[in-house]
Design an enzyme around this catalytic site. Structure first.
Site, short mmCIF file in Angstrom:
data_model
loop_
_atom_site.label_atom_id
_atom_site.label_comp_id
_atom_site.label_asym_id
_atom_site.label_seq_id
_atom_site.Cartn_x
_atom_site.Cartn_y
_atom_site.Cartn_z
N SER A 1 44.03 -16.88 -21.45
CA SER A 1 45.48 -17.04 -21.37
C SER A 1 46.18 -15.71 -21.66
O SER A 1 45.84 -14.70 -21.05
CB SER A 1 45.92 -18.16 -22.32
OG SER A 1 47.21 -18.63 -21.98
N ASP B 1 44.99 -22.40 -16.77
CA ASP B 1 44.94 -21.74 -18.08
C ASP B 1 43.55 -21.82 -18.72
O ASP B 1 42.99 -22.91 -18.91
CB ASP B 1 45.97 -22.39 -18.99
CG ASP B 1 46.31 -21.53 -20.19
OD1 ASP B 1 45.39 -21.16 -20.93
OD2 ASP B 1 47.50 -21.24 -20.39
#
Length: 295
Positions: free
Chosen positions: A46, A166
């Protein structure tokens, strides 16, 4: 004797997710640089993947801090108007298209094979539900954008025939990956913390971010209890009173300072303090590693 004197190569730097609180990792990086701790490999998930790409490319701490202090949400994010026209094909409130342009102009290197330090970027494969690691060679930009694409807020990124989102969903703190790559010591700063508060959460983004943080925190706590093995993790757990939203980049300078000061304090402590074991490679669940990817 300091913690730093107890750390030996190979050393892995793990950079986890946390949205705008990823600025803490910039302060952590500055502290590592000043202390002179070597980093042999970097694994980013991320927002940590973004920081990892700049660090692995050789950007000095001061330059990375300047980028963060000058960054505003509109530099990387805008409303996804195509979602309004075609919500099934373009799911996500926002688009990261501006970030793609930002990265092309600011990253020291945009291909894995040109990095100064080996980097692994963590993404989540929507089809298989597993963590996928991008490393070794190929273009960095699309895996990096995918690792930042929190579902609901951003559309999945299509690479080849797959959809990727993500990296924090599948593996926000990839201890297993670090050990599989041979790390003896692992360094990280925690960007996601779920201390309770009395006031209610308002707004879609705040509620999504809080829920996501709870899930990440619970998984990380379970992983720490489960893992045992051959590498030692050194983790800085910063404490601060600011309440900062997932996409609120107004506090970057404060967070960089907090990350720097509290990291220095940690590494000046007794070397036996706050260390914990992580698993051997044989104990870790299998995950796919992607080297070559489509241009």
């Amino acid at each position: 004797m300091s913690v730093a004197s107890d750390i030996q190569s190979p050393v892995a730097l793990i950079l986890c997710g946390g949205g705008s609180r990823g600025a803490l990792e910039v302060g952590f990086y500055r502290a590592l640089h000043e202390i002179g701790l070597p980093v042999d490999l970097i694994i980013g998930s991320s927002i940590g993947a973004l920081n990892g790409a700049f660090i692995a490319g050789g950007m000095p701490p001061a330059d990375l801090a300047a980028l963060w202090r000058g960054f505003r949400r509109q530099d990387g994010i805008r409303w996804n108007l195509r979602w309004l026209l075609d919500p099934r094909r373009r799911p996500g409130l926002f688009t990261l298209d501006p970030l793609r342009d930002f990265l092309r102009h600011t990253l020291p290197a945009t291909r894995f094979e040109h990095l100064a330090v080996p980097l692994s970027i963590v993404t989540t494969d929507l089809q298989s539900g597993k963590a996928v690691y991008w490393a070794d060679n190929g273009d960095i930009i699309e895996p990096l954008v995918a690792s930042l694409s929190l579902p609901g807020l951003f559309p999945p990124v299509e690479i080849g025939s797959g959809q990727f989102v993500d990296g924090g969903i599948a593996n926000n703190v990839p201890l297993d990956r670090a050990v599989a790559l041979g790390a003896r010591h692992i360094l990280m700063i925690q960007c996601v913390c779920c201390e309770g508060r009395a006031t209610p959460y308002r707004g879609l983004i705040n509620i999504l971010a809080r829920s996501f943080s709870i899930a990440l925190d619970c998984k990380y706590a379970t992983d720490r209890m489960h893992f045992g093995g051959h590498a030692r993790i050194h983790i800085v757990r910063p404490r601060f009173s600011l309440e900062i939203g997932l996409l609120d980049f107004r506090h970057s300078a404060d967070l960089i300072h907090i990350g720097y000061q509290q990291s220095l304090a940690y590494f000046n402590q007794n070397p036996l303090a706050r260390t914990a074991a992580v698993p051997t490679a044989s104990e870790c669940a299998p995950a796919q590693t992607v080297g070559m990817q489509p241009e």
